[in-house]
Design an enzyme around this catalytic site. Sequence first.
Site, PDB file in Angstrom:
ATOM      1  N   ASP A   1       0.838  -1.196   0.000  1.00  0.00           N
ATOM      2  CA  ASP A   1       0.000   0.000   0.000  1.00  0.00           C
ATOM      3  C   ASP A   1       0.879   1.254   0.000  1.00  0.00           C
ATOM      4  O   ASP A   1       0.536   2.255  -0.624  1.00  0.00           O
ATOM      5  CB  ASP A   1      -0.917   0.002   1.230  1.00  0.00           C
ATOM      6  CG  ASP A   1      -2.049  -1.001   1.097  1.00  0.00           C
ATOM      7  OD1 ASP A   1      -2.508  -1.231  -0.040  1.00  0.00           O
ATOM      8  OD2 ASP A   1      -2.476  -1.557   2.124  1.00  0.00           O
TER       9      ASP A   1
ATOM     10  N   ASN B   1      -5.090   6.789  10.840  1.00  0.00           N
ATOM     11  CA  ASN B   1      -6.342   7.111  11.515  1.00  0.00           C
ATOM     12  C   ASN B   1      -6.786   6.017  12.480  1.00  0.00           C
ATOM     13  O   ASN B   1      -7.227   6.291  13.594  1.00  0.00           O
ATOM     14  CB  ASN B   1      -7.423   7.361  10.455  1.00  0.00           C
ATOM     15  CG  ASN B   1      -8.817   7.458  11.047  1.00  0.00           C
ATOM     16  OD1 ASN B   1      -9.165   8.443  11.682  1.00  0.00           O
ATOM     17  ND2 ASN B   1      -9.608   6.407  10.860  1.00  0.00           N
TER      18      ASN B   1
ATOM     19  N   ASP C   1      -0.677  16.800  20.641  1.00  0.00           N
ATOM     20  CA  ASP C   1       0.404  16.488  19.685  1.00  0.00           C
ATOM     21  C   ASP C   1       0.058  16.940  18.274  1.00  0.00           C
ATOM     22  O   ASP C   1       0.923  17.375  17.526  1.00  0.00           O
ATOM     23  CB  ASP C   1       0.662  14.980  19.665  1.00  0.00           C
ATOM     24  CG  ASP C   1       1.457  14.525  20.878  1.00  0.00           C
ATOM     25  OD1 ASP C   1       1.793  15.400  21.711  1.00  0.00           O
ATOM     26  OD2 ASP C   1       1.745  13.325  20.994  1.00  0.00           O
TER      27      ASP C   1
ATOM     28  N   SER D   1      -4.892   3.774  13.963  1.00  0.00           N
ATOM     29  CA  SER D   1      -3.986   3.746  15.115  1.00  0.00           C
ATOM     30  C   SER D   1      -4.338   4.831  16.127  1.00  0.00           C
ATOM     31  O   SER D   1      -4.039   4.706  17.309  1.00  0.00           O
ATOM     32  CB  SER D   1      -2.534   3.959  14.677  1.00  0.00           C
ATOM     33  OG  SER D   1      -2.175   3.058  13.669  1.00  0.00           O
TER      34      SER D   1
ATOM     35  N   GLU E   1      -4.022  10.344   4.322  1.00  0.00           N
ATOM     36  CA  GLU E   1      -4.308  11.370   5.329  1.00  0.00           C
ATOM     37  C   GLU E   1      -3.254  12.459   5.300  1.00  0.00           C
ATOM     38  O   GLU E   1      -2.201  12.326   4.688  1.00  0.00           O
ATOM     39  CB  GLU E   1      -4.354  10.778   6.755  1.00  0.00           C
ATOM     40  CG  GLU E   1      -3.021  10.528   7.438  1.00  0.00           C
ATOM     41  CD  GLU E   1      -2.259   9.362   6.886  1.00  0.00           C
ATOM     42  OE1 GLU E   1      -1.199   9.608   6.265  1.00  0.00           O
ATOM     43  OE2 GLU E   1      -2.696   8.234   7.019  1.00  0.00           O
TER      44      GLU E   1
END
Length: 275
Positions: free
Chosen positions: A53, A171, A157, A173, A130
Site C-alpha cells: 500500500d 487514523n 500532539d 492507530s 491522510e
Amino acid sequence: MIQMKNTDKKIAIVSNYKQHSQELGQELMQKLRQEGFILTLKNPDIVISVGGDGMLLSAFHRFERQLDKVRFIGVHTGHLGFYTDYQSFELDELVENLKMDRGARVSYPILGVRVALENGDVYHMKALNESTFKRSDRTMVADVFINKVHFERFRGDGISISTPTGSTAYNKSLGGAVLHPSIEALQIAEMASLNNNIYRTLGSPIIVPKKDKIEIIPTRTDRHTITIDNRTYTHKNIEKVEYQIDHHKIHFVATPRHTSFWNRVKDAFIGDIEE
Ligand code: NAP
Ligand code: MN
C-alpha cells in the site's frame, strides 16, 4: 462500438526498491509487452504499482497531476493490501483482465490540503490516506473550525485528517473509525489531546461530510509539520491549513474479482482466530 486494442493502452509499471518487487515488475512488463501493450512512464492510461500500500501511495503522488486520466492497479508482494487487488502469484490473471478491460473504474475520494503561509504563499496538495498537522517542538495549540464554526481550541500532539480509504491506516492507530470507502467523508482524529479543567476538546473522532471545510489555525507561527501520506513538510510561518474533499478522485481499474472491503479489513486486522 469501437473496440480498444491492447496497443492503444499505455501502461506504466512502478515498483518499490525491494528485489522481489523489482523482479516482479520486470516479469509483468515482459508479459504485457508480449500482449502488445505499450509500456511507458510518460502519460500512461494505467499505472501498475508493485509493492505494498505504501508503494501505491508513492505511485499516486508520482502521477497526481494526471489523476483524471490515469487508472491505478496495485500488486502486493506481501499479503493482500487495501489498495492492491492482486498478489504476486496472480500476474497472469492480471494480464488476462487487462486484455478484457474496457475502461471500467472504481473511484475513491481524496483529500485536498491548502496551506497558507503568513507571507502570502499558498500551497495545494493532495493526500490519498491522510494529512497530519503537528507542532514540531512543543505542544500544538490551534483553533479548529468546521464549516466556519469555531469548534474547539486544540492542545496536544496534533490532528489527523483522513480519507475513507485512509481510515484503516494512521487514523485507525489514533482510535478513528474504519469508514467504508463508498462513504464520501473526511475523518478528524486527535493525537493525544490535553483534556483537563482548563483545556477541552471533543475527544472523539469526527466524521465530516463531503462539502464541509475543516480549517486549522495555529495560535503560534513557529515550526509546524505537515505530513501528506508518506511525505513530511516543515514550515515556520503557517497561518492556516484547510482540508476538504478534493474535486479530483483516484480511479482504479475495476477488477472482475474485486475483494470486498470487509474481507480486507478482516484479513488485515482480525485474521482467522480459532473459536
Ligand atoms: P510505513 O511506515 O512503511 O508503513 C505504514 C503501514 O501502513 C504499512 O504496513 C502499510 O502497508 C500500511 N498502510 C498504508 N496505507 C494503508 C491503508 N490505507 N490502510 C491500511 N494500511 C495501510 O509507511 P508507508 O508504507 O510509506 O505508508 C505511509 C502511511 O503510513 C501513512 O499514510 C500513514 O497512514 C501510515 N502511518 C501510520 C502510523 C501509525 O499507525 N502510527 C504512523 C505514521 C504513518 P504496506 O506494508 O502494504 O505498505
Ligand atoms: Mn510500506
